[in-house]
Design a protein around this motif. Structure first.
Motif, PDB file in Angstrom:
ATOM      1  N   PRO A  45       0.795  -1.232   0.000  1.00 38.70           N
ATOM      2  CA  PRO A  45       0.000   0.000   0.000  1.00 38.70           C
ATOM      3  C   PRO A  45       0.826   1.279   0.000  1.00 38.70           C
ATOM      4  O   PRO A  45       0.374   2.318  -0.462  1.00 38.70           O
ATOM      5  CB  PRO A  45      -0.832  -0.108   1.269  1.00 38.70           C
ATOM      6  CG  PRO A  45      -0.061  -1.034   2.153  1.00 38.70           C
ATOM      7  CD  PRO A  45       0.657  -1.979   1.234  1.00 38.70           C
ATOM      8  N   GLY A  46       2.042   1.235   0.517  1.00 38.00           N
ATOM      9  CA  GLY A  46       2.887   2.423   0.528  1.00 38.00           C
ATOM     10  C   GLY A  46       3.582   2.608   1.860  1.00 38.00           C
ATOM     11  O   GLY A  46       3.312   1.916   2.841  1.00 38.00           O
ATOM     12  N   LYS A  47       4.487   3.570   1.869  1.00 36.65           N
ATOM     13  CA  LYS A  47       5.286   3.843   3.064  1.00 36.65           C
ATOM     14  C   LYS A  47       4.553   4.826   3.972  1.00 36.65           C
ATOM     15  O   LYS A  47       4.032   5.840   3.514  1.00 36.65           O
ATOM     16  CB  LYS A  47       6.633   4.433   2.640  1.00 36.65           C
ATOM     17  CG  LYS A  47       7.565   4.685   3.783  1.00 36.65           C
ATOM     18  CD  LYS A  47       8.916   5.129   3.292  1.00 36.65           C
ATOM     19  CE  LYS A  47       9.849   5.252   4.482  1.00 36.65           C
ATOM     20  NZ  LYS A  47      11.226   5.396   4.078  1.00 36.65           N
ATOM     21  N   VAL A  48       4.530   4.520   5.261  1.00 41.48           N
ATOM     22  CA  VAL A  48       3.917   5.418   6.239  1.00 41.48           C
ATOM     23  C   VAL A  48       4.946   6.475   6.604  1.00 41.48           C
ATOM     24  O   VAL A  48       6.047   6.165   7.061  1.00 41.48           O
ATOM     25  CB  VAL A  48       3.461   4.649   7.491  1.00 41.48           C
ATOM     26  CG1 VAL A  48       2.859   5.598   8.515  1.00 41.48           C
ATOM     27  CG2 VAL A  48       2.463   3.565   7.118  1.00 41.48           C
ATOM     28  N   LEU A  49       4.595   7.732   6.398  1.00 44.08           N
ATOM     29  CA  LEU A  49       5.500   8.845   6.682  1.00 44.08           C
ATOM     30  C   LEU A  49       5.404   9.261   8.145  1.00 44.08           C
ATOM     31  O   LEU A  49       4.500   8.828   8.876  1.00 44.08           O
ATOM     32  CB  LEU A  49       5.175  10.014   5.755  1.00 44.08           C
ATOM     33  CG  LEU A  49       5.248   9.698   4.251  1.00 44.08           C
ATOM     34  CD1 LEU A  49       4.801  10.904   3.441  1.00 44.08           C
ATOM     35  CD2 LEU A  49       6.655   9.287   3.860  1.00 44.08           C
ATOM     36  N   ASP A  50       6.302  10.126   8.587  1.00 46.52           N
ATOM     37  CA  ASP A  50       6.347  10.559   9.982  1.00 46.52           C
ATOM     38  C   ASP A  50       5.058  11.234  10.436  1.00 46.52           C
ATOM     39  O   ASP A  50       4.678  11.133  11.597  1.00 46.52           O
ATOM     40  CB  ASP A  50       7.524  11.513  10.207  1.00 46.52           C
ATOM     41  CG  ASP A  50       8.865  10.805  10.080  1.00 46.52           C
ATOM     42  OD1 ASP A  50       8.895   9.569  10.268  1.00 46.52           O
ATOM     43  OD2 ASP A  50       9.866  11.480   9.787  1.00 46.52           O
ATOM     44  N   GLY A  52       2.123  10.408   9.569  1.00 47.26           N
ATOM     45  CA  GLY A  52       1.029   9.438   9.556  1.00 47.26           C
ATOM     46  C   GLY A  52       0.397   9.219   8.208  1.00 47.26           C
ATOM     47  O   GLY A  52      -0.403   8.293   8.035  1.00 47.26           O
ATOM     48  N   SER A  53       0.722  10.051   7.220  1.00 44.81           N
ATOM     49  CA  SER A  53       0.164   9.865   5.888  1.00 44.81           C
ATOM     50  C   SER A  53       0.904   8.731   5.171  1.00 44.81           C
ATOM     51  O   SER A  53       1.986   8.321   5.581  1.00 44.81           O
ATOM     52  CB  SER A  53       0.263  11.160   5.074  1.00 44.81           C
ATOM     53  OG  SER A  53       1.611  11.518   4.887  1.00 44.81           O
ATOM     54  N   VAL A  54       0.305   8.226   4.122  1.00 46.72           N
ATOM     55  CA  VAL A  54       0.888   7.112   3.369  1.00 46.72           C
ATOM     56  C   VAL A  54       1.273   7.593   1.979  1.00 46.72           C
ATOM     57  O   VAL A  54       0.453   8.172   1.263  1.00 46.72           O
ATOM     58  CB  VAL A  54      -0.111   5.935   3.265  1.00 46.72           C
ATOM     59  CG1 VAL A  54       0.453   4.820   2.408  1.00 46.72           C
ATOM     60  CG2 VAL A  54      -0.464   5.418   4.651  1.00 46.72           C
ATOM     61  N   ARG A  55       2.548   7.378   1.608  1.00 49.17           N
ATOM     62  CA  ARG A  55       3.017   7.696   0.259  1.00 49.17           C
ATOM     63  C   ARG A  55       2.945   6.424  -0.555  1.00 49.17           C
ATOM     64  O   ARG A  55       3.610   5.441  -0.261  1.00 49.17           O
ATOM     65  CB  ARG A  55       4.449   8.226   0.286  1.00 49.17           C
ATOM     66  CG  ARG A  55       4.961   8.610  -1.113  1.00 49.17           C
ATOM     67  CD  ARG A  55       6.397   9.083  -1.093  1.00 49.17           C
ATOM     68  NE  ARG A  55       7.299   8.179  -0.431  1.00 49.17           N
ATOM     69  CZ  ARG A  55       7.910   7.147  -1.014  1.00 49.17           C
ATOM     70  NH1 ARG A  55       7.691   6.868  -2.277  1.00 49.17           N
ATOM     71  NH2 ARG A  55       8.722   6.375  -0.328  1.00 49.17           N
ATOM     72  N   GLU A  56       2.094   6.428  -1.580  1.00 49.11           N
ATOM     73  CA  GLU A  56       1.885   5.237  -2.400  1.00 49.11           C
ATOM     74  C   GLU A  56       3.152   4.847  -3.149  1.00 49.11           C
ATOM     75  O   GLU A  56       3.981   5.688  -3.475  1.00 49.11           O
ATOM     76  CB  GLU A  56       0.765   5.481  -3.412  1.00 49.11           C
ATOM     77  CG  GLU A  56      -0.600   5.604  -2.787  1.00 49.11           C
ATOM     78  CD  GLU A  56      -1.692   5.735  -3.826  1.00 49.11           C
ATOM     79  OE1 GLU A  56      -1.440   5.497  -5.025  1.00 49.11           O
ATOM     80  OE2 GLU A  56      -2.816   6.086  -3.423  1.00 49.11           O
ATOM     81  N   VAL A  57       3.261   3.550  -3.452  1.00 52.35           N
ATOM     82  CA  VAL A  57       4.382   3.029  -4.224  1.00 52.35           C
ATOM     83  C   VAL A  57       4.193   3.456  -5.679  1.00 52.35           C
ATOM     84  O   VAL A  57       3.093   3.394  -6.209  1.00 52.35           O
ATOM     85  CB  VAL A  57       4.440   1.490  -4.099  1.00 52.35           C
ATOM     86  CG1 VAL A  57       5.547   0.919  -4.949  1.00 52.35           C
ATOM     87  CG2 VAL A  57       4.619   1.090  -2.641  1.00 52.35           C
ATOM     88  N   GLY A  58       5.274   3.861  -6.323  1.00 54.07           N
ATOM     89  CA  GLY A  58       5.211   4.344  -7.706  1.00 54.07           C
ATOM     90  C   GLY A  58       5.294   3.251  -8.748  1.00 54.07           C
ATOM     91  O   GLY A  58       5.770   3.498  -9.854  1.00 54.07           O
TER      92      GLY A  58
END
Length: 96
Positions: A45-50, A52-58
């Protein structure tokens, strides 16, 4: 069995490279290197940022990617050897 990668991980099936040299010589398995290209089978699903939001995989399922020969972790699923890589271990996507 299906595998669902977590966070920014990607499941890749290595693409077998030719076992014949440019001059027509058949190379034995021991002389060939591990393939450094593969097809994406599943994407997390993506990386959880500091914050709390999620950056989707490209990447998308079906992409052909290039990665380092010794990157990732090898697993066996239903007798098939697959590779789990973090998104940052993938160098690029091959396009037609």
């Amino acid at each position: 069995m299906n595998i669902r990668p977590l966070h920014d991980r990607v499941v890749v099936r290595r693409v077998e490279e030719d076992t014949t040299s440019a001059g027509g010589i058949v190379l034995p398995d021991t002389a060939s290197e591990k393939p450094s290209q593969g097809d994406v089978l599943a994407v997390g699903p993506g990386k959880v940022l500091d914050d709390g939001s999620v950056r989707e995989v490209g990447l998308n399922v079906g992409d052909r990617v290039v990665f380092g020969q010794y990157g990732g972790n090898t697993i066996k699923v239903d007798g098939e050897e697959l590779l789990i890589l973090s998104e940052n271990e993938i160098f690029g996507v091959l396009e037609d």
